[in-house]
Design a protein around this motif. Sequence first.
Motif, PDB file in Angstrom:
ATOM      1  N   ARG A  50       0.851  -1.195   0.000  1.00 51.45           N
ATOM      2  CA  ARG A  50       0.000   0.000   0.000  1.00 51.45           C
ATOM      3  C   ARG A  50       0.885   1.243   0.000  1.00 51.45           C
ATOM      4  NH1 ARG A  50      -5.498  -0.887   3.349  1.00 51.45           N
ATOM      5  NH2 ARG A  50      -5.962  -2.971   2.566  1.00 51.45           N
ATOM      6  N   PHE A  51       0.346   2.299  -0.592  1.00 56.60           N
ATOM      7  CA  PHE A  51       1.120   3.523  -0.758  1.00 56.60           C
ATOM      8  C   PHE A  51       1.716   4.027   0.550  1.00 56.60           C
ATOM      9  CE2 PHE A  51       1.659   8.078  -0.688  1.00 56.60           C
ATOM     10  CZ  PHE A  51       2.512   8.264  -1.766  1.00 56.60           C
ATOM     11  N   GLN A  82      -3.185  -0.570  -8.136  1.00 58.70           N
ATOM     12  CA  GLN A  82      -4.531  -1.105  -7.947  1.00 58.70           C
ATOM     13  C   GLN A  82      -5.230  -0.308  -6.849  1.00 58.70           C
ATOM     14  OE1 GLN A  82      -4.708  -5.148  -6.542  1.00 58.70           O
ATOM     15  NE2 GLN A  82      -6.910  -5.273  -6.824  1.00 58.70           N
ATOM     16  N   VAL A  83      -6.409   0.209  -7.182  1.00 58.94           N
ATOM     17  CA  VAL A  83      -7.224   0.919  -6.195  1.00 58.94           C
ATOM     18  C   VAL A  83      -8.020  -0.132  -5.440  1.00 58.94           C
ATOM     19  CG1 VAL A  83      -9.036   2.627  -5.831  1.00 58.94           C
ATOM     20  CG2 VAL A  83      -7.355   2.957  -7.666  1.00 58.94           C
ATOM     21  N   LEU A  84      -7.898  -0.114  -4.108  1.00 63.50           N
ATOM     22  CA  LEU A  84      -8.581  -1.095  -3.265  1.00 63.50           C
ATOM     23  C   LEU A  84      -9.932  -0.563  -2.823  1.00 63.50           C
ATOM     24  CD1 LEU A  84      -5.511  -2.111  -1.087  1.00 63.50           C
ATOM     25  CD2 LEU A  84      -6.389  -3.275  -3.118  1.00 63.50           C
ATOM     26  N   ASP A  85     -10.910  -1.436  -2.775  1.00 66.69           N
ATOM     27  CA  ASP A  85     -12.271  -1.064  -2.366  1.00 66.69           C
ATOM     28  C   ASP A  85     -12.355  -1.125  -0.841  1.00 66.69           C
ATOM     29  OD1 ASP A  85     -14.926  -0.368  -2.512  1.00 66.69           O
ATOM     30  OD2 ASP A  85     -15.615  -2.416  -2.887  1.00 66.69           O
ATOM     31  N   VAL A  89     -10.594   4.730   0.759  1.00 65.18           N
ATOM     32  CA  VAL A  89      -9.993   4.094  -0.408  1.00 65.18           C
ATOM     33  C   VAL A  89      -8.477   4.135  -0.273  1.00 65.18           C
ATOM     34  CG1 VAL A  89      -9.694   4.281  -2.905  1.00 65.18           C
ATOM     35  CG2 VAL A  89     -11.932   4.683  -1.898  1.00 65.18           C
ATOM     36  N   SER A  90      -7.820   3.038  -0.590  1.00 67.42           N
ATOM     37  CA  SER A  90      -6.360   3.029  -0.596  1.00 67.42           C
ATOM     38  C   SER A  90      -5.868   2.406  -1.889  1.00 67.42           C
ATOM     39  CB  SER A  90      -5.804   2.299   0.632  1.00 67.42           C
ATOM     40  OG  SER A  90      -6.111   0.931   0.581  1.00 67.42           O
ATOM     41  N   VAL A  91      -4.603   2.588  -2.148  1.00 69.36           N
ATOM     42  CA  VAL A  91      -3.976   2.135  -3.384  1.00 69.36           C
ATOM     43  C   VAL A  91      -2.789   1.267  -3.021  1.00 69.36           C
ATOM     44  CG1 VAL A  91      -2.773   2.925  -5.463  1.00 69.36           C
ATOM     45  CG2 VAL A  91      -4.661   4.255  -4.555  1.00 69.36           C
TER      46      VAL A  91
END
Length: 124
Positions: A50-51, A82-85, A89-91
């Motif tokens: 994650r970012f 990938q954008v996580l649901d 919201v996280s990437v």
Amino acid sequence: MRARVEEDDQGRRNAYDACFEPCAIERGMRIIGGKWTGSILWHLKDEPVRFNDLARMVGGASKKMITERLRQLEGQGLVTRQVLDTAPVSVQYEITDLGSTALGFLDELRKWSEGLPQHMTAEA
């Protein structure tokens, strides 16, 4: 192509047949030689990250700089985003197969760097 260097009648050196394209080393350095780029790839080697976790791993780099480098790496096909649901919201980012091909020489660079005398720094 290697440049041919000759001296003229006044002793000045001139290069002929110089390459107009960067050599392979220069091309590679332009792709992954940017500040923080190698570190980002290295930290993505084991699993998607994650970012915010990546930002913590790459200490010393601003989030703006990490974002810029990740966009470049994504554009070059070296990482995926990938954008996580989730809420919020996280990437997360993941190294691609192409990006993984850089890990071998990054590991060699790490080993080489670890073997350098302590007094040597990038600023020297």
